[in-house]
Every structure is written in C-alpha cells, then in structure tokens.
Write a protein that holds these residues in place. Structure first.
Motif, short mmCIF file in Angstrom:
data_model
loop_
_atom_site.label_atom_id
_atom_site.label_comp_id
_atom_site.label_asym_id
_atom_site.label_seq_id
_atom_site.Cartn_x
_atom_site.Cartn_y
_atom_site.Cartn_z
N THR A 10 0.83 -1.20 0.00
CA THR A 10 0.00 0.00 0.00
C THR A 10 0.87 1.25 0.00
N VAL A 11 0.51 2.19 -0.87
CA VAL A 11 1.18 3.49 -0.91
C VAL A 11 0.10 4.56 -0.80
N LEU A 12 0.36 5.54 0.04
CA LEU A 12 -0.53 6.68 0.18
C LEU A 12 0.20 7.93 -0.31
N VAL A 13 -0.49 8.72 -1.11
CA VAL A 13 0.00 10.03 -1.48
C VAL A 13 -0.86 11.01 -0.69
N LEU A 14 -0.21 11.81 0.13
CA LEU A 14 -0.91 12.80 0.94
C LEU A 14 -0.53 14.18 0.43
N ILE A 15 -1.53 14.96 0.08
CA ILE A 15 -1.30 16.31 -0.43
C ILE A 15 -2.13 17.26 0.41
N GLU A 16 -1.51 18.38 0.76
CA GLU A 16 -2.20 19.34 1.63
C GLU A 16 -1.85 20.75 1.20
N GLN A 17 -2.87 21.60 1.15
CA GLN A 17 -2.64 23.03 0.97
C GLN A 17 -3.10 23.70 2.24
N GLU A 18 -2.21 24.45 2.85
CA GLU A 18 -2.44 25.12 4.13
C GLU A 18 -3.91 25.39 4.44
N ASP A 19 -4.48 24.61 5.30
CA ASP A 19 -5.83 24.80 5.82
C ASP A 19 -6.92 24.98 4.78
N ALA A 20 -6.63 24.77 3.49
CA ALA A 20 -7.66 24.93 2.46
C ALA A 20 -8.27 23.58 2.09
N TRP A 21 -7.42 22.59 1.85
CA TRP A 21 -7.91 21.26 1.46
C TRP A 21 -6.77 20.26 1.61
N PHE A 22 -7.15 19.00 1.64
CA PHE A 22 -6.15 17.93 1.59
C PHE A 22 -6.72 16.80 0.75
N GLY A 23 -5.82 15.99 0.23
CA GLY A 23 -6.23 14.85 -0.57
C GLY A 23 -5.43 13.62 -0.19
N VAL A 24 -6.07 12.47 -0.31
CA VAL A 24 -5.43 11.18 -0.07
C VAL A 24 -5.64 10.33 -1.32
N VAL A 25 -4.55 9.81 -1.85
CA VAL A 25 -4.62 8.86 -2.95
C VAL A 25 -4.00 7.57 -2.44
N ARG A 26 -4.76 6.50 -2.56
CA ARG A 26 -4.28 5.21 -2.07
C ARG A 26 -4.13 4.25 -3.24
N LEU A 27 -2.97 3.60 -3.28
CA LEU A 27 -2.71 2.58 -4.29
C LEU A 27 -2.36 1.29 -3.58
N ASP A 28 -3.04 0.25 -3.97
CA ASP A 28 -2.77 -1.10 -3.46
C ASP A 28 -2.40 -1.95 -4.65
N GLY A 29 -1.10 -2.16 -4.85
CA GLY A 29 -0.64 -2.95 -6.00
C GLY A 29 -1.04 -2.28 -7.30
N GLU A 30 -1.63 -3.07 -8.17
CA GLU A 30 -2.02 -2.57 -9.48
C GLU A 30 -3.49 -2.12 -9.52
N ASP A 31 -4.15 -2.11 -8.37
CA ASP A 31 -5.54 -1.66 -8.32
C ASP A 31 -5.63 -0.19 -8.72
N ASP A 32 -6.80 0.23 -9.18
CA ASP A 32 -7.02 1.64 -9.49
C ASP A 32 -6.86 2.47 -8.23
N PRO A 33 -6.37 3.70 -8.37
CA PRO A 33 -6.23 4.57 -7.20
C PRO A 33 -7.58 4.86 -6.56
N ARG A 34 -7.57 4.92 -5.25
CA ARG A 34 -8.74 5.36 -4.48
C ARG A 34 -8.42 6.77 -4.00
N ILE A 35 -9.36 7.67 -4.15
CA ILE A 35 -9.09 9.09 -3.91
C ILE A 35 -10.11 9.68 -2.95
N TYR A 36 -9.64 10.54 -2.07
CA TYR A 36 -10.50 11.35 -1.22
C TYR A 36 -9.95 12.78 -1.24
N VAL A 37 -10.82 13.75 -1.45
CA VAL A 37 -10.45 15.16 -1.41
C VAL A 37 -11.38 15.85 -0.43
N SER A 38 -10.82 16.59 0.52
CA SER A 38 -11.62 17.18 1.60
C SER A 38 -12.52 18.31 1.14
#
Length: 181
Positions: A43-71
């Motif tokens: 499992t790999v997580l990409v965590l992206i954050e812009q100062e108090d405006a929003w954050f995003g999480v992208v999760r990859l498990d092997g070759e599965d499609d990315p799962r994404i959440y944006v605040s």
C-alpha cells in the motif's frame, strides 16, 4: 503553500518520502510515481495538503485503481495539484462531454437560443453555466479510503488544519513523515 508526501507500507512499517509534483500532470502520472515508491505491491498513500484549504489522499494497493479522497473539491479545483485528483469520474462528470445535453443551458434552451428571461431586471435567467462545470463544495471521493488502516470515514471527514500530520499519527507514521517535512 503545499506539502506532498508518499507513505509506503513495508514489512518494517511505514516509509516516507517527500515528493515533487512539478512533473505530475495526471492521476496516472501520480499513480506511477507512487508505485515506484512501493516494494512488493504494498500500500502506498499520497498525501497532499494546501495550508488549511484542502487535503487529498490517494491510495494505491498494488495494481488496483487509485482510491481518492479530497476534503474540499471546490478549493482543490483552484489548485493545479488539486486538479490532478479531481477526475471526471470522481466528480461524476461525463468524460466524453459529447452528450446532446451539453448543448443545452440549464434552463433547457440550446446554445445560441435567446433566453427569454435574460432581459428580466431581476436576472431570473437560469442559464448561467453548464451542469458539468460545477465542482461541489465539500468532500468528494472514497471517504473509507483509510478505514482498514485505522482512520474511519467520520474521522477523515472531521480532519482540518494539519490533516496530513493527523493521518500519519493515526497510521503510526508521524515520525517518518516528520523526517520529510
């Protein structure tokens, strides 16, 4: 100001690396970058954050499609990094955009047809844009993206401020994240 980090789960725990997103133009590019940080399709997580405006999480498990959440999709849409995450699929848009409905304004008139309400003093014309150009305010995506890692949907939706730090703490990866901050 932005912060982006990769957290890769290994046999020995989480491994963190900061990541430069300047060369990333698409979600596919981001997924490739994340997969390079993984060993054995962990499992790999990409965590992206812009100062108090929003954050995003992208999760990859092997070759599965990315799962994404944006605040906050609307805030992320104003960011070049956020635009990478806000795919047509995530926003519920038709990626082809070739629908006959695209030629209609929201009031049902076709492009180029006069809107009878447009001359109304109160501005009653409803045709001010297209339905698929709207980006929702608030969260979009898979809010259960971290459930099995100890961050519930409710907890994820409640995060603000240093969301990336709070996620890392819940995962037991705050020490490794701090090394790349």
């Amino acid at each position: 100001m932005y912060f982006a980090a990769l957290l890769a789960r290994t046999e020995d725990g989480w491994k963190a690396s900061d990541t430069e997103l300047d060369d990333v133009e698409t979600l596919s590019d981001l997924a490739d970058l994340a997969r390079e940080a993984s060993t054995d399709d962990d499992t790999v997580l990409v965590l992206i954050e812009q100062e108090d405006a929003w954050f995003g999480v992208v999760r990859l498990d092997g070759e599965d499609d990315p799962r994404i959440y944006v605040s906050d999709a609307a805030a992320a849409a104003r960011s070049s990094y956020g635009e990478i995450l806000l795919t047509d699929e995530l926003l519920g848009r038709d990626p082809d955009g070739d629908d006959d409905l695209d030629a209609l304004d929201l009031d049902g008139t076709e492009d180029g047809e006069p809107d009878e309400d447009a001359d109304d003093e109160e501005g009653g014309g409803a045709g001010t844009g297209t339905a698929d150009s709207a980006v929702p305010h608030g969260p979009v995506g898979d809010a259960e993206v971290l459930d099995d890692l100890g961050v519930t949907e409710k907890e994820l939706r409640a995060l603000s401020g240093d969301a990336v730090g709070e996620i890392a703490e819940a995962l037991g990866a705050s020490d490794v994240l701090e090394t790349v901050r």
